[in-house]
Every structure is written in structure tokens, then in C-alpha cells.
Design an enzyme around this catalytic site. Structure first.
Site, PDB file in Angstrom:
ATOM      1  N   SER A  95      -8.116  -0.559  -2.416  1.00 12.53           N
ATOM      2  CA  SER A  95      -7.622   0.816  -2.460  1.00 12.53           C
ATOM      3  C   SER A  95      -8.789   1.803  -2.361  1.00 12.53           C
ATOM      4  O   SER A  95      -9.542   1.779  -1.394  1.00 12.53           O
ATOM      5  CB  SER A  95      -6.780   1.018  -3.720  1.00 12.53           C
ATOM      6  OG  SER A  95      -6.085   2.241  -3.685  1.00 12.53           O
ATOM      7  N   ASP A 127       3.181  -1.396   1.986  1.00  8.74           N
ATOM      8  CA  ASP A 127       2.297  -0.506   1.236  1.00  8.74           C
ATOM      9  C   ASP A 127       2.587   0.950   1.609  1.00  8.74           C
ATOM     10  O   ASP A 127       2.565   1.313   2.788  1.00  8.74           O
ATOM     11  CB  ASP A 127       0.842  -0.852   1.559  1.00  8.74           C
ATOM     12  CG  ASP A 127      -0.155  -0.082   0.713  1.00  8.74           C
ATOM     13  OD1 ASP A 127       0.259   0.771  -0.095  1.00  8.74           O
ATOM     14  OD2 ASP A 127      -1.361  -0.331   0.876  1.00  8.74           O
ATOM     15  N   HIS A 178       1.224  -2.257  -2.332  1.00  7.89           N
ATOM     16  CA  HIS A 178      -0.140  -1.826  -2.646  1.00  7.89           C
ATOM     17  C   HIS A 178      -0.684  -2.668  -3.793  1.00  7.89           C
ATOM     18  O   HIS A 178      -0.724  -2.241  -4.961  1.00  7.89           O
ATOM     19  CB  HIS A 178      -0.127  -0.340  -3.010  1.00  7.89           C
ATOM     20  CG  HIS A 178      -1.491   0.297  -2.971  1.00  7.89           C
ATOM     21  ND1 HIS A 178      -2.176   0.519  -1.798  1.00  7.89           N
ATOM     22  CD2 HIS A 178      -2.300   0.744  -3.972  1.00  7.89           C
ATOM     23  CE1 HIS A 178      -3.338   1.087  -2.068  1.00  7.89           C
ATOM     24  NE2 HIS A 178      -3.436   1.219  -3.378  1.00  7.89           N
TER      25      HIS A 178
END
Length: 224
Positions: free
Chosen positions: A104, A174, A201
Site C-alpha cells: 500500500s 482492490d 486491499h
């Protein structure tokens, strides 16, 4: 001494949480690599999906300011206010590292760090490969040219692409998938690998996907 991989967690988590999130991949890599889970430098609230499971696992951290809620963005195209500190406190003091794993916001921080190292050391950059999972991107990946965020993304991309081999991992469900797709542009196509997995995610959970990632990491290291 095993070759070392620097691991950068996502926004609103920390090193201990990321080690849990990446446990399946860690189990496949730890016989051949030492994985060093670094701690973000900025305190922040818990990130998406962290509560209530990790409610007592704070403090929660992030690597850089990329807040776009206010009228003016906090993000910088080259992340100049943070990359030098990350390089000094982690890359130099805790290294050497042969590669970097980022999730991320940690993947975006990894991109800045890789580009910084290549500009500073050239072909002698100590970071030879990266594994970037569900990464976000400078400017938050905005594609609308009229959006004020697009300028940061364009300015950052103009600073150059990362040459080191990269492995990009994108979840089909995601919510930030457009950002992960945009992050591809920051890496040279000739040294870029792409793995898609059926998920959101998070770090991949499927054994097959993690086996593929471990094999790609090993191949990247052997090809140094």
C-alpha cells in the site's frame, strides 16, 4: 549472513502488524532472506481493516503525508521531506539491503526510496529489486487532467522511472486498484513483472500466489 529485504508496511499499521499480514510470504522467504520490518516515522490513526482486530496493537504509523482532504495537498512529487530520513535511519543504519517489499503506502514509499538510491548511487544502488503489493501512487493515481491532484502525479513521474527489477502485485477487487495500475508507470517496462490475484486491499492469502511471488523474488536476487 542472509541477504536482507527491507519491508515497509501500509498507512495506519506498523511493523508488527505487517509481519502478521505477510506471514505466508515470510514463511517462504525466510530460509533464504532476512526480512527486516521497519517502523513508519509518522503517527496516524489506524488504517482500513485494522480495527477491531489490531485495536490494541498500536501505535499506528505511516511513511509520508499524502492527505488530499484539505484544500491544499500535503504530498510532494519527490517526497523530499521524508525519503532522506528513511534512507538515513533505515537504509543506511539498518542495511545493507538487496531489495524492498512494500504494501500500500509502503509500496509508494519504496518507489521513492528506490528512485532516490538510483539517483545517488547509479548502477551501484544497493536495492536491486522490489516487491510492491497493492501499491498507491504519487498524486493518488488521478487520471483526470482537471483534478488538482493530477499535477503531483505528473511531476513525480517526470523525475524518472525506477530501473531495478520490480514485481507488482494487484488485487482484482482492490478499491485502490487504479492506483496500483498507475504505479506501474513509475518503473521501467523492461524490468517489470505483474502478478494479479483474486482479492482486495491485502497481502495475498492463496498459497499458489505466495509461491509465485517467492519464486520471482528468488529469481530477481539471483539475477542481480
Amino acid at each position: 549472513m542472509l541477504p536482507r529485504i527491507l519491508c515497509l508496511h501500509g498507512q495506519g499499521t506498523n511493523a508488527a502488524i505487517f509481519k502478521i499480514q505477510a506471514r505466508k510470504l515470510v514463511a517462504l522467504l525466510e530460509q533464504d532472506f532476512e526480512l527486516v520490518f521497519a517502523e513508519g516515522m509518522i503517527d496516524c490513526p489506524a488504517g482500513p481493516g485494522i480495527l477491531p482486530v489490531f485495536e490494541k496493537s498500536g501505535p499506528f504509523r505511516m511513511w509520508l503525508y499524502d492527505n488530499w482532504i484539505d484544500s491544499e495537498p500535503d504530498e510532494e512529487p519527490d517526497w523530499s521531506s521524508g525519503v532522506q530520513r528513511l534512507a538515513d535511519d533505515v537504509l543506511v543504519k539498518q542495511g545493507p539491503f538487496v531489495g524492498v517489499l512494500g504494501f500500500s503506502q509502503g509500496a509508494k514509499a519504496a518507489m521513492h526510496l528506490l528512485r532516490w538510491a538510483e539517483k545517488k548511487y547509479g548502477e551501484d544502488s544497493p536495492l536491486k529489486f522490489s516487491l510492491l503489493v497493492c501499491g498507491t501512487v504519487p498524486g493518488r493515481g488521478v487520471r483526470d487532467p482537471d483534478d488538482r491532484r493530477c499535477k503531483v502525479c505528473e511531476e513525480s513521474l517526470a523525475l524518472g522511472r525506477v530501473k531495478a527489477e520490480s514485481i507488482h502485485v494487484i488485487g482484482s477487487d482492490d478499491h485502490w486498484r487504479p492506483e496500483s495500475e498507475a504505479l506501474l508507470k513509475f518503473f521501467e517496462p523492461e524490468t517489470r513483472n505483474l502478478v494479479r490475484f483474486p482479492g482486495g486491499h491485502h497481502m495475498p492469502l492463496e498459497d499458489r500466489v505466495n509461491t509465485t511471488l517467492a519464486q520471482l523474488v528468488q529469481a530477481a536476487y539471483e539475477g542481480m
